[in-house]
Scaffold this motif. Structure first.
Motif, PDB file in Angstrom:
ATOM      1  N   VAL B 213       0.918  -0.776  -0.080  1.00 51.37           N
ATOM      2  CA  VAL B 213       0.273   0.111  -0.013  1.00 51.37           C
ATOM      3  C   VAL B 213       0.971   0.973   0.159  1.00 51.37           C
ATOM      4  O   VAL B 213       1.590   1.463   0.444  1.00 51.37           O
ATOM      5  CB  VAL B 213      -0.873   0.495   1.544  1.00 51.37           C
ATOM      6  CG1 VAL B 213      -1.885   1.223   1.536  1.00 51.37           C
ATOM      7  CG2 VAL B 213      -1.665  -1.127   1.058  1.00 51.37           C
ATOM      8  N   THR B 214       0.941   2.414  -0.834  1.00 48.10           N
ATOM      9  CA  THR B 214       1.915   3.290  -1.705  1.00 48.10           C
ATOM     10  C   THR B 214       1.053   4.691  -0.500  1.00 48.10           C
ATOM     11  O   THR B 214       1.546   5.495  -0.044  1.00 48.10           O
ATOM     12  CB  THR B 214       1.770   3.561  -2.006  1.00 48.10           C
ATOM     13  OG1 THR B 214       0.560   3.940  -3.629  1.00 48.10           O
ATOM     14  CG2 THR B 214       2.663   2.316  -3.313  1.00 48.10           C
ATOM     15  N   ARG B 217      -5.837   7.189   1.038  1.00 52.85           N
ATOM     16  CA  ARG B 217      -6.650   8.226   1.018  1.00 52.85           C
ATOM     17  C   ARG B 217      -7.465   9.139   1.894  1.00 52.85           C
ATOM     18  O   ARG B 217      -8.125   8.029   2.375  1.00 52.85           O
ATOM     19  CB  ARG B 217      -7.052   8.179  -0.987  1.00 52.85           C
ATOM     20  CG  ARG B 217      -6.269   7.874  -1.575  1.00 52.85           C
ATOM     21  CD  ARG B 217      -5.313   9.183  -1.966  1.00 52.85           C
ATOM     22  NE  ARG B 217      -4.242   8.685  -2.397  1.00 52.85           N
ATOM     23  CZ  ARG B 217      -3.610   9.528  -2.834  1.00 52.85           C
ATOM     24  NH1 ARG B 217      -3.145  10.669  -2.181  1.00 52.85           N
ATOM     25  NH2 ARG B 217      -2.448   8.966  -3.900  1.00 52.85           N
ATOM     26  N   ALA B 227      -6.979   3.355  -0.230  1.00 59.60           N
ATOM     27  CA  ALA B 227      -6.164   3.196  -0.485  1.00 59.60           C
ATOM     28  C   ALA B 227      -5.404   3.362  -1.922  1.00 59.60           C
ATOM     29  O   ALA B 227      -5.573   2.825  -3.009  1.00 59.60           O
ATOM     30  CB  ALA B 227      -5.089   2.030   0.356  1.00 59.60           C
ATOM     31  N   ASP B 228      -4.424   3.156  -2.272  1.00 62.70           N
ATOM     32  CA  ASP B 228      -3.419   3.636  -3.630  1.00 62.70           C
ATOM     33  C   ASP B 228      -2.015   2.230  -3.208  1.00 62.70           C
ATOM     34  O   ASP B 228      -1.966   2.320  -2.070  1.00 62.70           O
ATOM     35  CB  ASP B 228      -2.482   4.298  -3.960  1.00 62.70           C
ATOM     36  CG  ASP B 228      -3.388   5.528  -4.220  1.00 62.70           C
ATOM     37  OD1 ASP B 228      -4.869   5.162  -4.209  1.00 62.70           O
ATOM     38  OD2 ASP B 228      -3.432   6.728  -3.664  1.00 62.70           O
ATOM     39  N   SER B 230       0.718  -0.327  -5.372  1.00 63.42           N
ATOM     40  CA  SER B 230       2.343  -0.408  -5.601  1.00 63.42           C
ATOM     41  C   SER B 230       1.825  -0.706  -7.749  1.00 63.42           C
ATOM     42  O   SER B 230       2.839  -0.663  -8.262  1.00 63.42           O
ATOM     43  CB  SER B 230       3.119  -1.338  -4.883  1.00 63.42           C
ATOM     44  OG  SER B 230       2.675  -2.522  -4.934  1.00 63.42           O
ATOM     45  N   GLY B 232      -0.401   0.007  -9.122  1.00 61.72           N
ATOM     46  CA  GLY B 232      -1.357   1.409  -9.620  1.00 61.72           C
ATOM     47  C   GLY B 232      -2.440   0.891  -9.716  1.00 61.72           C
ATOM     48  O   GLY B 232      -3.502   1.834  -9.478  1.00 61.72           O
ATOM     49  N   SER B 233      -3.417   0.252  -8.599  1.00 53.58           N
ATOM     50  CA  SER B 233      -4.303  -0.645  -8.484  1.00 53.58           C
ATOM     51  C   SER B 233      -4.961   0.936  -7.247  1.00 53.58           C
ATOM     52  O   SER B 233      -4.162   0.921  -6.125  1.00 53.58           O
ATOM     53  CB  SER B 233      -4.689  -1.597  -8.467  1.00 53.58           C
ATOM     54  OG  SER B 233      -4.108  -1.643  -7.462  1.00 53.58           O
ATOM     55  N   ARG B 234      -6.388   0.936  -7.086  1.00 49.72           N
ATOM     56  CA  ARG B 234      -7.157   1.444  -5.946  1.00 49.72           C
ATOM     57  C   ARG B 234      -7.646   0.853  -5.256  1.00 49.72           C
ATOM     58  O   ARG B 234      -9.119  -0.117  -6.100  1.00 49.72           O
ATOM     59  CB  ARG B 234      -7.255   2.445  -6.363  1.00 49.72           C
ATOM     60  CG  ARG B 234      -7.735   3.533  -5.125  1.00 49.72           C
ATOM     61  CD  ARG B 234      -8.382   5.298  -5.839  1.00 49.72           C
ATOM     62  NE  ARG B 234      -9.274   5.836  -4.581  1.00 49.72           N
ATOM     63  CZ  ARG B 234      -8.642   7.030  -4.123  1.00 49.72           C
ATOM     64  NH1 ARG B 234      -7.935   7.526  -4.431  1.00 49.72           N
ATOM     65  NH2 ARG B 234      -9.228   6.893  -2.726  1.00 49.72           N
ATOM     66  N   ASP B 236     -11.320   1.139  -2.699  1.00 43.73           N
ATOM     67  CA  ASP B 236     -12.053   2.091  -2.599  1.00 43.73           C
ATOM     68  C   ASP B 236     -12.626   0.903  -0.925  1.00 43.73           C
ATOM     69  O   ASP B 236     -13.071   0.108  -0.949  1.00 43.73           O
ATOM     70  CB  ASP B 236     -13.733   2.776  -2.987  1.00 43.73           C
ATOM     71  CG  ASP B 236     -12.866   3.330  -4.007  1.00 43.73           C
ATOM     72  OD1 ASP B 236     -11.700   4.318  -3.587  1.00 43.73           O
ATOM     73  OD2 ASP B 236     -13.333   2.739  -5.279  1.00 43.73           O
TER      74      ASP B 236
END
Lengths: 394, 457
Positions: B213-214, B217, B227-228, B230, B232-234, B236
């Motif tokens: 997890v980078t 949010r 959360a973003d 690594s 590239g996915s997100r 919710d």
């Protein structure tokens, strides 16, 4: 005397009132004591515990070449054992039926009161026939869903089965075994028929739960159901009778402990645990190794009949401080009273509730009670040891 | 001649499982002096295993997990007070309320705390939790009961997996983000981690492995929204549990001159703390999660175990040694044991699975979802993990205790077909467990190899 006759001497009826000196002799000669018949006796705590947990030890009599039908799960190995034990456990205990045993406390207490209705000062009662026997039989009949009036018939079958499984080295077992097989067939048919009546009409008992299981993967076959129900019936009372009777006998022989218990009723659960160590209902279990097994330097060849003397392990001074003393305040009382490993007694929680309830109710009557005969007459069985009668003058 | 050990003043810092059991054991061992127990939480000692299980499932309230006292240790309990220092010269424990408690002997049992999310702003978002204490469990259980749309669990170790399991049992959508290739891989190795992954997927967990997890949010009003990752996915989600392991509570010992560092407080087999020069102390003892101690069965590596059973066993040994002279002291040699329940499975471990190079499935099978996996290191049995086969654990413990050859001997009725074919255990190199001798000795990081402590006052 030679240690290779120990099993014969232990199972000799004359030893029944007090087998403990023979167990001491066994531990002295141990840990692995070869018998003249080729079997091995084990009587020391740590070795018994290790073998009970050893997955190479089989409980299945077919492992030593005996030809018999598939036994009930008590005498099966994993994974078959696990499947059947788990299915039997579903309607009996956690996680699927966590409250089953606890919910019986009230009923057990009522039964206890009922049975003691005739207990009055000055009378002579037989603790076995008047109390310790009918209590667990009634409880297991209710639990399984067997009508009370059929109990004498079940009892007869059960006696034949227990006798068939007894170890009596000097006796020809043919007739006992034949009677046992006949009882097995008749009792099985009776229980299947009873269960079938509950199919689609469940009452709150285990037979109903077995035949009304919605998941086909979790159903017992008819034969498995018969065997499981027979096992639960026999194991569900043969042992508890002895636990309660041995409890009364031991407390009457130790008035100071009886007095202690009267002053501190909270000690009751620990009294029952100490009874399971000091005078356990199950003295002996047999196992058969699937491979050559080393026990502290002695190799036991595969297929050997290994006789684990649990009651001897319970008195091993290498494990218990002053093991021959009845001491309910004993710390760290990890006894072998319920066996151990994958076959650890299925009914242990129920046995504890029954024994605590029964002894708790009897204690006020034991104040002035005295034994009519000490030692009392014992039952024939050396493996499931207990008095046949226990006459007490109230 | 040693009678004075039974008297005097003992301070126990840490009022959790190890602290309580040590306090009880001190009295059982005949200690008659005064006893003070310091705890930074306001609650009396409580049990942690239910916090990630029954409490999250709403089967038990967080305030009902109090530990039963086996005997009243007759202690002066200082709860809700934090120890901030230990002065080995004046023999005092300094508290954050300015008090200083004198001691003749002291037991360090400060345990660990949950590793927080590294970005403090993100960690402060409403909806971001860690799970270690009773209060944390209580808040998290409340949020789960409120029915979040999706829960994000960061980390699939035991705690993370148990949280995910509880969420699914409650019917909540859950995403698990794990840096490694599968859940539990760091603790149990590759083979069992594959089973763990299947268990999670079968129970409807959205499992993302090989990702980190980078960023967490928020919605601009301080509420967590997702959360973003690594890759590239997100994700919710409206609830996030950070389950990235534990941090040892050693900061308060920074000036004590003890071998206390990020990996714990080093001690000998008798629970006596080492100072930073590797010299054993006589009056400072350590027990529980915060300790690291040498174990002969595992190459005398300095083990640090976050296990319930270790806390109990080590506390009892520490207490015994605090009130008995050298010749009567005992070593802490308990075989590590821990358990976890998740996704309907009971997982139990004995020994140190990471101290291994190969494994075999000795009984059962992955397909049956019921098995005993045995771990070996250099040809002897060092650990076993059972899945729904807990009654076999004693047997394997005996094999570990007796340094039995690996793989274990044949003969089990339910022996797996592959039981004779050891496969790599796929754990971190066991030689790395201690992270080298220098750090093992002092506990400090290599750039702080030597510190001179000046006696003050």
């Amino acid at each position: 005397m030679d240690s290779d006759t120990l099993l014969a001497r232990i199972t000799d009826y004359a030893s029944r009132p007090d087998p403990y000196p023979l167990y001491a002799e066994l531990r002295e000669a141990g840990p692995v004591v070869r018998q003249a018949d080729g079997s091995c006796l084990i009587g020391t705590y740590h070795e018994i515990a290790a073998l009970l947990h050893d997955p190479r030890m089989s409980a299945d009599p077919r492992s030593r070449g005996e030809t018999t039908r598939k036994p009930p799960f008590l005498r099966l190995d994993d994974p078959e054992h696990h499947r059947l034990r788990t299915l039997a456990m579903r309607p009996f205990g956690p996680p699927h039926s966590p409250g089953r045993v606890d919910a019986m406390r009230g009923e057990i207490a009522r039964l206890t009161e009922e049975l003691m209705g005739s207990f009055t000062a000055g009378r002579q009662v037989d603790i076995v026939d008047d109390f310790a026997y009918p209590l667990p039989v009634t409880v297991i009949c209710r639990l399984l869903g067997v009508p009370r009036q059929d109990e004498p018939q079940l009892q007869e079958w059960s006696n034949a089965l227990v006798a068939a499984a007894d170890v009596r080295p000097d006796e020809d077992p043919t007739e006992r075994v034949r009677a046992g097989q006949q009882a097995q067939i008749e009792m099985g048919a009776y229980l299947i028929d009873l269960a079938e009546q509950r199919r689609g009409h469940p009452t709150d008992d285990m037979l109903s739960a077995f035949v009304n299981e919605p998941d086909p993967a979790l159903r017992l076959t008819q034969e498995e159901l018969a065997q499981t129900a027979i096992l639960l019936f026999i194991a569900g009372h043969e042992t508890t009778v002895n636990l309660i009777t041995n409890g009364v006998l031991t407390l009457l022989r130790h008035p100071e402990q009886l007095d202690h218990l009267r002053r501190e009723p909270d000690l009751l659960p620990r009294v029952v645990e100490e009874l399971l160590r000091y005078e356990p209902p199950v003295h002996i279990r047999e196992r058969i190794p699937h491979a050559d097994i080393d026990v502290t330097g002695t190799t036991i060849p595969r297929g050997t009949s290994v006789v684990l003397v649990l009651a001897s392990g319970n008195r091993d001074p290498m494990r218990f401080h002053e093991p021959d003393r009845f001491d309910p305040t004993r710390p760290d009382n990890e006894h072998l009273g319920f066996g151990g490993g994958i076959h650890l007694c299925f009914g242990g929680p129920l046995a504890r509730v029954e024994a605590q309830s029964a002894l708790g109710a009897l204690i006020p009557y034991l104040d002035t009670a005295r034994l009519v005969e000490d030692p009392p007459p014992y039952r024939q069985n050396a493996m499931l040891r207990g008095p046949r009668h226990l006459s007490v003058h109230l | 001649m040693f009678g004075d050990l039974k008297d005097g003043h003992i301070v126990i810092v840490g009022a959790s499982l190890a602290g309580l059991r040590a306090a009880e054991a001190l009295r059982t061992e005949g200690f008659t002096g005064s006893l003070t127990v310091v705890g930074d939480e306001p609650h009396p000692p409580y049990d942690r295993p239910p916090l990630s299980k029954q409490v999250l499932l709403d089967k038990a309230a967080a305030d009902t997990t109090g530990l039963p006292m086996r005997r009243d240790p007759g202690a002066d309990w200082r709860l809700g007070v934090r120890a901030t220092g230990l002065d080995p010269f004046k023999k005092r424990v300094v508290l954050d309320n300015g008090e200083s408690l004198p001691f003749d002997r002291v037991l360090i049992a400060t345990g660990t705390r949950a590793r927080p999310w590294p970005n403090p702003d993100e960690a402060a978002l409403d909806g971001v939790f860690t799970l270690r204490t009773r209060d944390e469990a209580e808040s998290l259980a409340e949020r789960l009961a409120a029915g979040p749309q999706r829960v994000l669990v960061i980390g699939a170790g035991f705690t993370g997996s148990e949280i995910a399991s509880a969420c699914r049992e409650r019917g909540l959508e859950v995403t698990v983000a794990e840096r490694g290739p599968a859940p539990l891989v760091g603790a149990l190795g590759g083979t069992l981690s594959r089973l763990a992954a299947v268990m999670q997927l079968n129970h409807g967990v959205d499992l993302r492995c090989g990702v980190t997890v980078t960023a967490l949010r928020g919605d601009g009003n301080g509420r967590f929204t997702g959360a973003d990752l690594s890759d590239g996915s997100r994700v919710d989600a409206d609830l996030c549990v950070v389950a990235l392991g534990a941090v040892r509570n050693v900061e308060w010992l920074a000036e004590s001159g003890l071998a206390a560092g990020p990996r714990g407080v080093a001690c000998d087999a008798g629970c006596r703390a080492f100072n930073m020069y590797g010299i054993v102390t006589d009056d400072v003892f350590v027990a529980g999660d915060v300790s690291r101690f040498p174990h002969p069965l595992f190459g005398y590596q300095m083990l640090s175990l976050e296990h319930w059973g270790n806390a109990v066993a080590q506390a009892e040994v520490a207490a015994h040694n605090m009130v008995n002279p050298g010749p009567l002291q005992r070593p802490h040699l308990a075989i590590p044991i821990f358990w976890s329940t998740q996704f309907g499975f009971n997982i139990k471990s004995v020994g140190v699975p990471t101290y291994s190079d190969h494994v075999v499935i000795a009984q059962g099978s992955l397909e049956a979802r019921r098995l005993a996996m045995v771990y070996g290191y250099e040809g002897r049995v060092t650990a076993a993990v059972t899945v729904d086969m807990a009654k076999s654990l004693d047997y394997y413990r005996y094999l570990i205790e007796t340094a039995a050859p690996f793989p274990p001997p044949p003969g089990a009725a339910d022996r797996a077909i592959a039981a004779d074919v050891p496969i790599p255990s796929d754990v971190p190199d066991p030689k790395g467990l201690s992270h080298g001798p220098t750090v093992a000795l002092t506990g400090y990081l290599p750039d702080r190899r030597l510190t001179v402590v000046q006696p003050t006052g």
